[in-house]
Design a protein around this motif. Structure first.
Motif, PDB file in Angstrom:
ATOM      1  N   CYS A  90       0.839  -1.211   0.000  1.00  0.00           N
ATOM      2  CA  CYS A  90       0.000   0.000   0.000  1.00  0.00           C
ATOM      3  C   CYS A  90       0.871   1.258   0.000  1.00  0.00           C
ATOM      4  N   ASP A  96      -4.922   2.114  -2.024  1.00  0.00           N
ATOM      5  CA  ASP A  96      -5.841   2.014  -0.888  1.00  0.00           C
ATOM      6  C   ASP A  96      -5.799   0.622  -0.273  1.00  0.00           C
ATOM      7  N   TYR A  97      -5.668  -0.399  -1.125  1.00  0.00           N
ATOM      8  CA  TYR A  97      -5.712  -1.792  -0.694  1.00  0.00           C
ATOM      9  C   TYR A  97      -4.548  -2.580  -1.289  1.00  0.00           C
ATOM     10  N   THR A 125      -5.812  -2.793   4.209  1.00  0.00           N
ATOM     11  CA  THR A 125      -5.284  -1.440   4.102  1.00  0.00           C
ATOM     12  C   THR A 125      -4.085  -1.312   5.045  1.00  0.00           C
TER      13      THR A 125
END
Length: 170
Positions: A90, A96-97, A125
């Motif tokens: 990340c 974001d993921y 995350t």
């Protein structure tokens, strides 16, 4: 890639498009198979930024920021390393993921503590990760296919727990 992976990949694609979020992968034993499953869907470049194939511990530490002490104490085949790989992907790829996989696909390399077929999967995350341990040995190719499918399903299930755009507006 099998039919199940394609279906899961399409669902992930739809959710990420709707959420306007991004994804990366950090793969060790799966060597890019998770990335391959993700990019099988046309339009993946809107949400998928890339992958770090960290086949050796040195790359896990230098590119993903996996803690050397954790690697020494827990080994690369651990839940902790899988989670740190998610966070590292990340951060490194600014997504974001992330989804990660680390383990022993076989046919060799297993130990009493970590037999062949032991693969830790994680996704999430920087703040929150979920994990799954795969522990059956069906031979290298099948072990990798199983890990890839489980990683994709784990991420799809995780995404479904995330707030959706309509929920955020309300």
């Amino acid at each position: 890639m099998d039919f199940e992976s394609k279906i899961i990949s399409r669902e992930i694609s739809q959710l990420l498009w709707e959420m306007d979020k991004t994804l990366s992968t950090a793969e060790s034993c799966t060597g890019g198979r998770i990335a391959e499953a993700i990019i099988a869907v046309p339009g993946a470049s809107k949400y998928y930024k890339g992958s770090i194939i960290s086949y050796v511990d040195e790359v896990k530490m230098s590119l993903l920021g996996v803690d050397a002490d954790v690697l020494a104490e827990k080994t690369a085949v651990s839940e902790e390393v899988a989670c740190q790989m998610v966070v590292g992907a990340c951060k490194a790829l600014k997504t974001d993921y992330a989804i990660s996989a680390t383990g022993i696909a076989g046919p060799g390399g297993g130990t009493k503590e970590h037999p062949v077929g032991t693969i830790w999967l994680a996704c999430g995350t920087c703040e929150r990760q979920v994990t799954m341990k795969v522990e059956e040995d069906h031979g290298r190719d099948i072990n990798l296919a199983i890990a890839t499918n489980h990683a994709m399903q784990l991420f799809l299930d995780f995404l479904k727990t995330e707030p959706q755009p309509a929920e955020l507006e309300g």
